[in-house]
Design an enzyme around this catalytic site. Structure first.
Site, PDB file in Angstrom:
ATOM      1  N   GLU A   1      42.237  45.750  45.372  1.00 20.84           N
ATOM      2  CA  GLU A   1      41.708  46.864  45.283  1.00 20.84           C
ATOM      3  C   GLU A   1      42.148  48.031  44.569  1.00 20.84           C
ATOM      4  OE1 GLU A   1      39.079  48.003  47.253  1.00 20.84           O
ATOM      5  OE2 GLU A   1      38.594  46.403  48.791  1.00 20.84           O
TER       6      GLU A   1
ATOM      7  N   HIS B   1      37.934  45.028  43.219  1.00 15.66           N
ATOM      8  CA  HIS B   1      37.133  45.973  44.114  1.00 15.66           C
ATOM      9  C   HIS B   1      37.698  47.544  43.609  1.00 15.66           C
ATOM     10  CE1 HIS B   1      36.441  42.903  47.070  1.00 15.66           C
ATOM     11  NE2 HIS B   1      37.440  42.574  46.570  1.00 15.66           N
TER      12      HIS B   1
ATOM     13  N   ASP C   1      31.075  47.991  43.214  1.00 10.25           N
ATOM     14  CA  ASP C   1      32.326  47.970  42.715  1.00 10.25           C
ATOM     15  C   ASP C   1      32.937  46.892  41.912  1.00 10.25           C
ATOM     16  OD1 ASP C   1      32.381  46.757  45.388  1.00 10.25           O
ATOM     17  OD2 ASP C   1      34.732  46.640  45.443  1.00 10.25           O
TER      18      ASP C   1
ATOM     19  N   HIS D   1      33.522  42.793  42.701  1.00  8.05           N
ATOM     20  CA  HIS D   1      32.727  42.733  43.892  1.00  8.05           C
ATOM     21  C   HIS D   1      31.289  42.450  43.749  1.00  8.05           C
ATOM     22  CE1 HIS D   1      32.801  43.687  48.520  1.00  8.05           C
ATOM     23  NE2 HIS D   1      32.520  42.326  48.243  1.00  8.05           N
TER      24      HIS D   1
END
Ligand SMILES: [Zn+2]
Length: 248
Positions: free
Chosen positions: A94, A29, A146, A136
């Site tokens: 992330e 992400h 993303d 994602h």
């Protein structure tokens, strides 16, 4: 490639995994917030109900928020190849980046190096096949963009992380839309949200819809970024046919 140091930064946002066995998917992400500190704070706020296992800063620092054996809350409503509880079977990472909303920009080398080290390490721990290293946007193409078209998936693939297409000359030849929708669905993308299989739509003369368009864009962001926004083009068709063949 070495494993970067891990900075513990525990989040309360996690629960038990709902399937047996080790995680077998890796989902990447971007944070989509102004800076990394804001993203870290949000993912540690119990009100937000979101988290990830790891967050990689632009300078290469790696934070661990949730233990690997717990279910982090990063995927949301998502789907891949028939699976809907992606959180239960994945590790979520992330990457700090403002994203399309706040000023999307390239992912710095230090960040990519740290990410590659982290992913390589995770691939030695868990049985995650190359075709389960996804963005994602792949698992939620109608909602998410993303990590996006600036993310260097090719660089990761060259480091042994994830799939990259190896098309044959004939793979870019004649196609029609319905075949592309079928291939996107076969590869894993969610299509035909009304519950009717794409093969059935096809049999009734429907060859394309919004879910197919969203899947195509997600596919291009990941595997043919130069084709993003160009519709179905030769390079996208060649990449898709090659990937379906090699991952099947
Ligand atoms: Zn995301």
């Amino acid at each position: 490639m070495s494993m970067p140091p891990i900075i513990p930064h525990p989040s309360p946002n996690h629960g038990p995994r709902r399937i047996d066995g080790p995680p077998d998917m890796l989902i990447l992400h971007y944070t989509g917030m102004r800076d990394g500190a804001s993203a870290l704070a949000r993912m540690c706020d119990p009100e937000s109900q979101v988290s990830a296992h790891y967050m990689v800063e632009e300078d290469g620092r790696v934070f661990q928020l949730v233990a690997d054996d717990r279910r982090a809350w990063h995927a949301g409503a998502s789907f891949w190849a028939g699976e809907t509880d992606i959180n239960s079977r994945s590790i979520g990472i992330e990457l700090v980046n403002p994203g399309h909303e706040w000023g999307y920009r390239p992912f710095p080398e230090a960040q990519m190096r740290a990410l590659a080290g982290l992913c390589s390490h995770l691939l030695t721990l868990y049985p995650i096949p190359a075709h389960h290293v996804l963005g994602h946007s792949d698992i939620a193409p109608s909602r998410k963009q993303d990590p996006g078209e600036l993310f260097d998936w090719l660089g990761l693939a060259m480091a042994g992380i994830g799939l990259w297409p190896d098309p044959r000359p004939a793979d870019g030849m004649a196609w029609e839309k319905g075949e592309i929708a079928l291939l996107l669905q076969k590869f894993g993308y969610p299509l035909a949200a009304d519950g009717i299989s794409w093969a059935e739509h096809h049999a009734h003369g429907k060859s394309w819809d919004e879910s197919a368009e969203a899947a195509l864009r997600a596919f291009q962001r990941h595997w043919v970024p130069a084709s993003l926004g160009k519709g179905i083009d030769r390079d996208s068709v060649a990449a898709l046919r090659a990937l379906v063949r090699d991952s099947g």
